[in-house]
Design a protein around this motif. Structure first.
Motif, PDB file in Angstrom:
ATOM      1  N   PRO A 180     -38.237   6.260   7.748  1.00  0.00           N
ATOM      2  CA  PRO A 180     -39.141   5.198   7.295  1.00  0.00           C
ATOM      3  C   PRO A 180     -38.603   4.378   6.123  1.00  0.00           C
ATOM      4  O   PRO A 180     -39.215   3.382   5.734  1.00  0.00           O
ATOM      5  CB  PRO A 180     -40.384   5.984   6.858  1.00  0.00           C
ATOM      6  CG  PRO A 180     -39.831   7.292   6.386  1.00  0.00           C
ATOM      7  CD  PRO A 180     -38.637   7.591   7.276  1.00  0.00           C
ATOM      8  N   THR A 181     -37.455   4.778   5.566  1.00  0.00           N
ATOM      9  CA  THR A 181     -36.959   4.181   4.331  1.00  0.00           C
ATOM     10  C   THR A 181     -36.888   2.645   4.365  1.00  0.00           C
ATOM     11  O   THR A 181     -37.292   1.985   3.387  1.00  0.00           O
ATOM     12  CB  THR A 181     -35.573   4.755   3.970  1.00  0.00           C
ATOM     13  OG1 THR A 181     -35.669   6.183   3.922  1.00  0.00           O
ATOM     14  CG2 THR A 181     -35.091   4.221   2.638  1.00  0.00           C
ATOM     15  N   PRO A 182     -36.376   2.023   5.442  1.00  0.00           N
ATOM     16  CA  PRO A 182     -36.279   0.553   5.428  1.00  0.00           C
ATOM     17  C   PRO A 182     -37.621  -0.162   5.273  1.00  0.00           C
ATOM     18  O   PRO A 182     -37.649  -1.343   4.937  1.00  0.00           O
ATOM     19  CB  PRO A 182     -35.648   0.236   6.789  1.00  0.00           C
ATOM     20  CG  PRO A 182     -34.909   1.485   7.163  1.00  0.00           C
ATOM     21  CD  PRO A 182     -35.756   2.595   6.656  1.00  0.00           C
ATOM     22  N   TRP A 183     -38.725   0.556   5.516  1.00  0.00           N
ATOM     23  CA  TRP A 183     -40.041  -0.068   5.423  1.00  0.00           C
ATOM     24  C   TRP A 183     -40.767   0.253   4.117  1.00  0.00           C
ATOM     25  O   TRP A 183     -41.922  -0.114   3.949  1.00  0.00           O
ATOM     26  CB  TRP A 183     -40.910   0.379   6.610  1.00  0.00           C
ATOM     27  CG  TRP A 183     -40.477  -0.210   7.909  1.00  0.00           C
ATOM     28  CD1 TRP A 183     -40.870  -1.405   8.453  1.00  0.00           C
ATOM     29  CD2 TRP A 183     -39.577   0.367   8.854  1.00  0.00           C
ATOM     30  NE1 TRP A 183     -40.263  -1.607   9.664  1.00  0.00           N
ATOM     31  CE2 TRP A 183     -39.458  -0.526   9.945  1.00  0.00           C
ATOM     32  CE3 TRP A 183     -38.836   1.551   8.903  1.00  0.00           C
ATOM     33  CZ2 TRP A 183     -38.653  -0.280  11.062  1.00  0.00           C
ATOM     34  CZ3 TRP A 183     -38.032   1.802  10.008  1.00  0.00           C
ATOM     35  CH2 TRP A 183     -37.945   0.890  11.069  1.00  0.00           C
ATOM     36  N   LEU A 184     -40.119   0.930   3.201  1.00  0.00           N
ATOM     37  CA  LEU A 184     -40.798   1.356   1.982  1.00  0.00           C
ATOM     38  C   LEU A 184     -40.660   0.371   0.826  1.00  0.00           C
ATOM     39  O   LEU A 184     -41.566   0.219   0.020  1.00  0.00           O
ATOM     40  CB  LEU A 184     -40.277   2.734   1.526  1.00  0.00           C
ATOM     41  CG  LEU A 184     -40.401   3.890   2.521  1.00  0.00           C
ATOM     42  CD1 LEU A 184     -40.044   5.197   1.828  1.00  0.00           C
ATOM     43  CD2 LEU A 184     -41.786   3.959   3.114  1.00  0.00           C
TER      44      LEU A 184
END
Length: 447
Positions: free
Chosen positions: A430-434
């Motif tokens: 999920p990192t790219p959306w945080l």
């Protein structure tokens, strides 16, 4: 990843809120007066600072409007600035708010409360829940002559005071000797609770628990606790801060038909005004008074505990609940919301990952990763998308001010969030959306 998938494309900008958060942290430890309201509970740079609220909506100082859930940490169950409550408060403000002797409003508020919660015989008002629960513990220790407190270890919060906070990861500053006097029992397990009482035979002053939480009590459980407390000479305390009014006007004890020795109420009682209550059986409460022959118990003695406007708010809240069927409306709204969220999550293929739990009037949600484990990263993603859609929802706890249109709009935003959630699950990251650090749990040892 396509540019339009990036979190930066959400469009929600909070420059004034960001500056206000810096001011808050410079002046107030934690940047808020309640840890659950801290900006660490929200995605980085997306912690709105509120300007005002009306009904089920709030506006931040950047001019954004949100549909709000969990209002005032579950305290504003009728919606912000409820007309009936505000009018009752205004009437008292013109008459003075605090005197050197009790106001007639104090007895009127007590009569109203005990009529609403008929399982109690006496009541004393305070300003916050911790004062009430700690007073209940002190009474229990006094009437039993025992030192230990048994808390339900499955429930997240009982008090800011040492007897409870010492059991959490944020125990700095609390002597170990204090913490050692608090022991825990598991919810729903009568055998384990009896084993605890047997282990500490004649040492446990009370059993304190929320009578219900994210699931209904097992059949016979609360009655079984009542029997255990009686047999072992303990005081049974129900913490009804959350269940009070949301389960029924008379709390969970009124719904399930099991009467505790003491119970504590707050949150919904004042619809945002500062008022809490300790209530219970006369023979347990009276040692905190003047009409007995035993040792005196310093129960509750607060300068502002009986401010007339807060007690007027409480009376107006209780009248509104009873006359307008507010509890039933909360349940109906919650059921509509839960069904919509579950359908939206299932439709986007994340029904096993965004899980709605709890009684309809007190819904929370869990965010699970690709391995179906609780995830702060996925919670951050979900919260970011809700905020971008104009939904401020650390939980899905409803207020009666919500409209069907509010619920429908919320479900639309949830569906949009679920679509992004599915992409993150497929990427197993999920990192790219945080766009920043993940949100954090309130109770943790280090910052």
């Amino acid at each position: 990843m396509a540019t339009e998938d990036c979190v930066e494309s959400e469009g929600l900008q909070l420059p004034r809120s960001r500056m206000a958060n810096e001011r808050l942290h410079a002046l107030i430890p934690g940047g808020a007066h309640t840890y659950a309201k801290g900006d660490d509970q929200y995605p980085e740079n997306l912690a709105p600072v509120i300007s005002h609220g009306r009904g089920a909506h709030v506006w931040d100082i950047d001019g954004n409007r949100y549909i709000e859930y969990g209002s005032g940490l579950r305290s504003v169950s009728l919606g912000h600035a409820h007309p009936r409550v505000i009018e009752a408060v205004r009437r008292e403000l013109d008459r003075g708010s605090n005197f050197v002797r009790p106001s007639i409003v104090e007895v009127e508020a007590a009569e109203r409360f005990l009529a609403t919660v008929p399982t109690a015989e006496m009541v004393k008002f305070a300003k916050n829940g911790s004062d009430a629960t700690t007073a209940a513990v002190r009474l229990a220790r006094a009437v039993t002559g025992r030192p230990r407190v048994a808390i339900c270890g499955d429930h997240p919060f009982f008090s800011v005071d040492d007897w409870f906070i010492g059991t959490t990861p944020m125990s700095a500053g609390i002597p170990a000797a204090t913490t050692e006097l608090t022991v825990a029992f598991p919810y729903g397990d009568l055998a384990a609770t009896e084993a605890l009482l047997t282990r500490y035979q004649d040492e446990v002053a009370c059993l304190i628990l929320e009578p219900a939480g994210h699931s209904e009590p097992p059949p016979g459980y609360l009655a079984g606790l009542r029997e255990l407390a009686d047999r072992h000479g303990c005081v049974l305390i129900f913490d009804e801060m959350i269940t009070g009014f949301r389960w029924s006007e008379a709390g969970a004890q009124g719904l399930y038909g099991v009467v505790p020795d003491l119970s504590t109420f707050g949150k919904a009682l004042g619809n945002g005004f500062a008022v809490s209550a300790l209530a219970g059986r006369r023979e347990v409460m009276e040692p905190g008074g003047l009409r007995h022959s035993g040792d005196r118990v310093f129960l509750l003695s607060t300068t502002h505990g009986a401010e007339t406007h807060s007690l007027a708010a409480a009376m107006a809240v209780q009248a509104t609940y009873v006359e307008e069927g507010v509890t039933a409306r909360l349940h109906a709204l919650g059921e509509r919301l839960a069904a919509g969220v579950r359908d939206a999550a299932a439709g986007m293929g994340v029904g096993d990952h965004i899980v709605v739990r709890g009684r309809a009037s007190n819904l929370v949600f869990a965010t699970l990763d690709e391995n179906l484990q609780p995830s702060q990263e996925y919670r951050t993603l979900f919260l970011r998308r809700l905020l971008a859609g104009g939904v401020l929802a650390p939980s899905f706890v409803v207020s009666s001010a919500l409209s069907d249109a509010d619920i429908d709009r919320t479900v639309e935003v949830v569906a949009q969030a679920c679509a992004v959630y599915r992409k993150a699950l497929d990427a197993a990251d999920p990192t790219p959306w945080l766009a920043g650090r993940p949100v954090k749990p309130v109770f943790r040892r280090l910052v």
